[in-house]
Write an enzyme that holds these catalytic residues in place. Structure first.
Site, PDB file in Angstrom:
ATOM      1  N   CYS A   6      36.891  50.889  46.885  1.00  0.00           N
ATOM      2  CA  CYS A   6      38.628  49.904  46.088  1.00  0.00           C
ATOM      3  C   CYS A   6      39.845  50.765  47.611  1.00  0.00           C
ATOM      4  O   CYS A   6      39.305  51.598  48.152  1.00  0.00           O
ATOM      5  CB  CYS A   6      38.831  50.548  44.525  1.00  0.00           C
ATOM      6  SG  CYS A   6      40.360  49.469  44.028  1.00  0.00           S
ATOM      7  N   ASP A 107      40.005  53.641  34.134  1.00  0.00           N
ATOM      8  CA  ASP A 107      40.240  54.342  34.685  1.00  0.00           C
ATOM      9  C   ASP A 107      41.054  54.994  34.373  1.00  0.00           C
ATOM     10  O   ASP A 107      41.353  55.183  32.959  1.00  0.00           O
ATOM     11  CB  ASP A 107      41.318  52.943  35.585  1.00  0.00           C
ATOM     12  CG  ASP A 107      42.231  53.476  37.233  1.00  0.00           C
ATOM     13  OD1 ASP A 107      41.583  55.334  37.917  1.00  0.00           O
ATOM     14  OD2 ASP A 107      42.494  53.039  37.676  1.00  0.00           O
TER      15      ASP A 107
END
Length: 189
Positions: A6, A107
């Site tokens: 990412c 996350d």
């Protein structure tokens, strides 16, 4: 199995991530982030992404309707016209997960921070089969995360950087190799 890198902001990082084995790339559309890409920059980068590698747009709130995205990773309850990867920040417990999401990204409580992956063992199989773990992952701990949680995928960003928004190519390669090996050993690929 998903191996996602990412925070892609430039062609060199994109090409190294794909060469290393990433099969999903994250593009952050959140202006305060040092990894922010404009829609125009994304369009140029998207042209470099080979077929079979998913392009995931990362949004805080309402996603943009951008051609070329394969899914929207959304922090918050916003709707989307494309498949959604619903993202949750985890600290002490796992919230109720969006049953309509294609994937659920769990996350850490803050960027670059891991959470206790063993919490995921309590999830029902239908939820566990679509979990993507993020937060504090790199080549040194991604195998531990995969062994502990047996996720659908893993996602790394800030711990793969030389500086905010620029990847350390050796770290990207180490992360992707360790994740691929761990998935094979766990029979999750």
């Amino acid at each position: 199995m998903i191996i996602k890198v990412c925070g892609i902001t430039n062609p060199d990082d994109l090409l190294v991530a794909v060469e290393a084995g990433a099969n999903a790339l994250g593009f952050i559309f959140y202006p305060p982030s040092p990894r922010y890409v404009t829609p125009d920059a994304f369009a140029r980068l998207a042209e470099l992404v080979p077929q079979g590698v998913r392009k995931i747009g990362v949004f805080v709130g309402e996603p943009l309707d951008l051609p070329g995205l394969d899914a929207a990773q959304i922090y918050g309850p916003a709707p989307s016209r494309i498949p959604v990867w619903r993202a949750y920040r985890i600290s002490d417990s796992i919230p109720a997960l969006d049953p309509s999401a294609e994937a659920v990204l769990l996350d850490g409580a803050a960027n670059g921070i891991s959470f206790d992956w063993s919490m995921l063992s309590a999830l029902p199989p239908a939820d566990a089969s679509r979990i993507v773990i993020a937060g504090g992952l790199d080549g040194s701990n991604v195998a531990d995360a995969i062994r502990a949680a047996r996720p659908f995928g893993v996602d790394a960003c800030s711990r793969l950087e030389a500086s905010p928004g620029n990847k350390d190519h050796a770290k990207v390669r180490a992360f992707a190799a360790a994740a691929a090996t761990a998935f094979r050993r766990s029979n999750l690929d």
